[in-house]
Design a protein around this motif. Structure first.
Motif, short mmCIF file in Angstrom:
data_model
loop_
_atom_site.label_atom_id
_atom_site.label_comp_id
_atom_site.label_asym_id
_atom_site.label_seq_id
_atom_site.Cartn_x
_atom_site.Cartn_y
_atom_site.Cartn_z
N UNK A 284 0.82 -1.21 0.00
CA UNK A 284 0.00 0.00 0.00
C UNK A 284 0.85 1.26 0.00
N UNK A 285 2.10 1.12 0.38
CA UNK A 285 2.96 2.31 0.45
C UNK A 285 3.34 2.83 -0.94
N UNK A 287 0.82 2.28 -3.57
CA UNK A 287 -0.49 2.19 -4.24
C UNK A 287 -0.78 3.41 -5.12
N UNK A 342 1.60 8.19 -3.69
CA UNK A 342 0.69 7.05 -3.45
C UNK A 342 -0.57 7.51 -2.70
N UNK A 343 -1.65 6.80 -2.92
CA UNK A 343 -2.92 7.06 -2.23
C UNK A 343 -2.89 6.29 -0.92
N UNK A 344 -2.91 7.00 0.19
CA UNK A 344 -2.82 6.31 1.48
C UNK A 344 -3.73 6.96 2.48
N UNK A 345 -4.57 6.31 3.22
CA UNK A 345 -4.73 4.85 3.17
C UNK A 345 -5.71 4.49 2.05
#
Lengths: 345, 345, 345, 345
Positions: A284-285, A287, A342-345
């Motif tokens: 996810x880091x 994403x 990135x998109x987080x979360x």
């Protein structure tokens, strides 16, 4: 610049649309499809609604030549082998996201892909587009064979070790895990939500098509590399690949030396980030971004090195790296249009 | 028979309640808790509502002795080392689901667990409860050290190879993946839904506490086994473990011979199923059941064997195997109360 | 008793196998399939491996009659309307999990299902199997029209209010949410993992086939009930339904009175549990079980009552309720074979 | 322009960083935190690694004034009420993402939030930032009370109906569903992965803090609006809100007229898209973007209108709308920095 996308209705094509729409040097994107000519893509994909209308055009090389300067091929196996020669003859630059032009030896391709290889001339004319390690060749290329998603994660993780000959080249084991988007848009029992959610699957054990691609590139760096063991798994998530790579150290090496070397070789690569000691990346880091994050460690108990490499399979593993190559081919800043975090979360 | 559960509020304890409630020879289940005495468990866990009331009692060995015949300990590290001697002295049978009694050498325990080991006498008095391979010792035991979730999947997958000395004992690599329930019920950043969903993580690289447990048992079968490489990952799902195990074959072996040997050794083990050629298990195929499904293959290109072993970490990896051991200890049919088929999909 | 399952390869059929395998009074289960005769079901579904072999037999009423006493039909629309008359004529008991026999008026069926209704005689011969409210009719029935998944959750939630005439019968709004297993086993774009995960969808707005089934049963209780608004949504999970139901109170009512009435009417229903004040059920609290958990509240600000009702769509919403009806038809304890507690977490 | 973010370590703050980093008119972003001064944010959030270092500064109004022109407050309840007066006095523009300044009447705030309201002067000085309906006020404002996530989805869906007085203002029912990121970054039992995955939950029935915010704005449009019923649910996904809204039509209305009116009122709103007949949005269709997609239908059978409105709760429901308001306050194009297309799949 105007660019074309052939095969815009799949996930790779969609991601090209998303990323190219934000590219400052791309003034127009034209989409082509053999099967769905005339269809407005936004009817099929409501997430595209409300912007431009994305009407698919037929695939006709002459017409494509009149429309655009560069063509991205996000097509099923077999198509780019046929289409590329025509496009190239007309002077177009071609970036092929399929596997058709990646394997230099036709017999190797045919053994793994179980289909006829593209014309040798076309294959040999293509430059393998692992951007971080091929910048000069890419800058001069007319055809790019854009790397597969798994090979991208694996090769970025192994390059520093193999080039440095720090590991036993006959004993490389790669345990890779991917989200389901890598399996494409066509529904199947395997990726049916009810059977994929709360489930973890292994597939194509010792038979994945990306195996020869990985071996070919590793041998470009060190010809003594043996056959690798490469396993692929499906994770109940949509995007992301993690490759956990195991190798035997040729000699004891300090954790610090190892990490510093990784950091050093990727210092000038804006999309690759090496983690500090004791930290390892999660998918996810990265994403939604073009990044590759790498953790690496040496274990004294076993004398083995473990490398953990993550990417977003649709971005750095497909459309993002294709645009990164497009930038290099055109002399643009490598990160142009790909700066999105990135998109987080 | 009446049974007690100490530590009933965690996921292991809950699963014991679920399974023991269906056990035909268990007439009463009594739950104990140090911290939440008097609390009705069904207030905390509405999925238990509407049946019996599950009021937690205090932990007092004498009172437990008056209540039950066998005690399951589903307690945090450190508790069972203290509690077991008292319970055993009173004549109770003890099945310990924690890691406290699994490692025979206190210094090895202390090196990996970073805490003081249980009294040596208690440790040495416990039988390691990997049911399929220890039936006789279990039948005679008063204390069971119930195996960890990862070791169960790994050892069932490796036993036929290691016992047969078919693989290089110095080169075993285990890449394991688990659902989040193995991390327990306490919320944390790592298992926060927003950060765990659509994510795949690696954790405790080369440092997982289950490593010495795996090595100890492998060396019981072949003392030449070296240090294993053992990596653990978190999958965005709740239940299930897959261990993908890589080993080098000592000599070329036919796929058929390999598989037939696996099928043969597990023929009398009702919970272990070996897949036919070209098929590999997915975690959901054992979800909620006490089964272990195994796929195995030999790859000529690399001379490596890959074993894929899946279990439900809370059942065969914890509560289910504990009950399987309870059955063996009491001379019951091994499958009693554990016949439930996996929940699919 | 021996039982047959026609249509055993779908999710409803699979769940019947799982539950009937644990039923103490069922000595044999025989599976039938029109399309996959001769196929061992465990090849298709590895979670069934290692137990019995599940070989599918052809559908032939005479042969079925020779095999079994009761037949469960878990068939696609249209099949049970044709098959039931033959089976019934031969003296078999039939429990139909499809929607074919639920709607008493053929024209209503045809308007919603867009297909021809079953013979009126067969429809009228079937008893609607909402067990908690039809025990006497079910006990005397030869044919059961087993309720749909949504109607089960909705009707158990609304029954106490509608029967008591505590709400405005013209203003019932039902917002229902389901896991994907309700959409069956056939892969589709809608339930493709890559498009369903991290997604929440609404579907068949004002057009769901379960609407007339809900209205018909509500009107059995209070003929003044108007047309209901019924919306259905897909949740990125596999099992579980929640119905959130909104109604206007005919007069102010105390929270306590409301809840006590619900608890009272379901006191003798072992599978229905009414929550205490301020608590509402979540779908996982009934996962894998035959339970229906209900929360209810009255809001003074708006004079509205909200009922929250959850079930596992494949159990209480399909196979579990079918077996509950089977028990009632045969004079067994209603809970026989269905005592399994929910799987949590 | 330079901008500040107070409370950058939460999900709202992170999303501001992601979006503002792509904003062409923002030259620098400075992050402030009361609790974690000096901490590099990228150590806490590895997805930010490798770009700039994000070192958190202490919260000191004078220093903030020296640093930046506009401050975004992504702070827990209670903070912005205290901080805003100081920042405003120093001439800063403030965009508050918390709920502190949204409710005009302190007693209403206190009844729902169970805490003391901000100073009346500050509250009354703030403009409610539902961009599509307040552009002129926002352009002239110094303080923005950025709308809550649920109210954004609900109000954009209801505005055309309430303004037009097409529905019964006393009978509005809103059934809303959200991903877990709305619950923030602090781990809890409710959002623990093992208990949230494969689960669907309802929470704060009739008690959600966003209720008075919705009612206040609806009454700005039509003061006869009664108390609304507002239910909130947690979906096992991270991002996305769907509001399913039920209303009674004041008179029969054609589907076409309804839809055309919606399309007309949002014609000049680039982020709002109204679906064509028979189509309804899913949350993933706006994932990661500032869009609001709306489907609407009229059901003759029930004389009810159903509106389905979806947003990404962290973008249009928080950071994205805040930046949209920032654009309007500064006379920029409303879409600046927010053109990113949704991430699909």
């Amino acid at each position: 610049m105007k660019v074309g996308i052939v095969g815009a209705t799949g996930y790779g094509g969609l991601e090209l649309i998303r990323l190219l729409s934000q590219h400052p040097n791309v003034e127009e994107i034209i989409c082509y499809s053999s099967s769905q000519e005339g269809l407005p893509l936004d009817d099929m994909y409501p997430h595209l609604s409300g912007n431009v209308r994305w009407t698919l055009k037929a695939i006709d090389p002459e017409a494509i030549r009149a429309d655009v300067d560069t063509v991205f091929l996000a097509t099923p196996p077999g198509v780019s082998g046929e289409l590329t020669p025509d496009l190239v003859k007309l002077g177009l630059k071609v970036i092929d996201l399929s596997g058709d032009l990646r394997i230099n030896e036709p017999d190797v391709y045919e053994a793994w892909y179980k289909r006829q290889a593209a014309p040798v001339g076309t294959i040999r004319g293509a430059v393998y587009g692992l951007t971080e390690w091929q910048r000069d060749e890419i800058a001069a290329a007319q055809i790019i064979a854009n790397p597969g998603c798994y090979p991208t994660a694996v090769l970025l993780g192994l390059a520093p070790l193999v080039q440095q000959k720090w590991i036993d080249p006959k004993r490389i084991i790669i345990d890779a895990k991917s989200g389901t988007s890598g399996a494409g848009r066509n529904p199947s029992q395997i990726t049916h939500f009810s059977e994929m959610n709360e489930n973890f699957k292994i597939y194509q054990v010792n038979q994945h098509k990306h195996t020869p691609e990985i071996e070919q590139q590793l041998r470009n760096w060190d010809e003594s590399v043996g056959n690798v063991t490469f396993s692929t798994h499906l994770v109940p998530m949509v995007r992301g690949i993690m490759a956990t790579i195991y190798a035997e150290a040729n000699q004891a090496i300090s954790e610090k030396e190892l990490r510093e070397h990784f950091a050093y070789v990727y210092e000038t690569s804006p999309f690759v980030h090496v983690y500090s000691e004791g930290r390892y990346p999660a998918t996810k880091e990265v994403f939604g971004s073009n990044r590759c994050h790498i953790g690496v460690t040496y274990d004294e108990r076993t004398n083995r090195i473990t490398v953990v490499s993550v990417i977003d399979n649709l971005v750095k593993g497909a459309a993002g790296q294709a645009i990164q190559n497009y930038n290099v081919m055109n002399g643009y800043e490598e990160t142009l249009g790909l700066e999105g975090s990135p998109l987080y979360p």
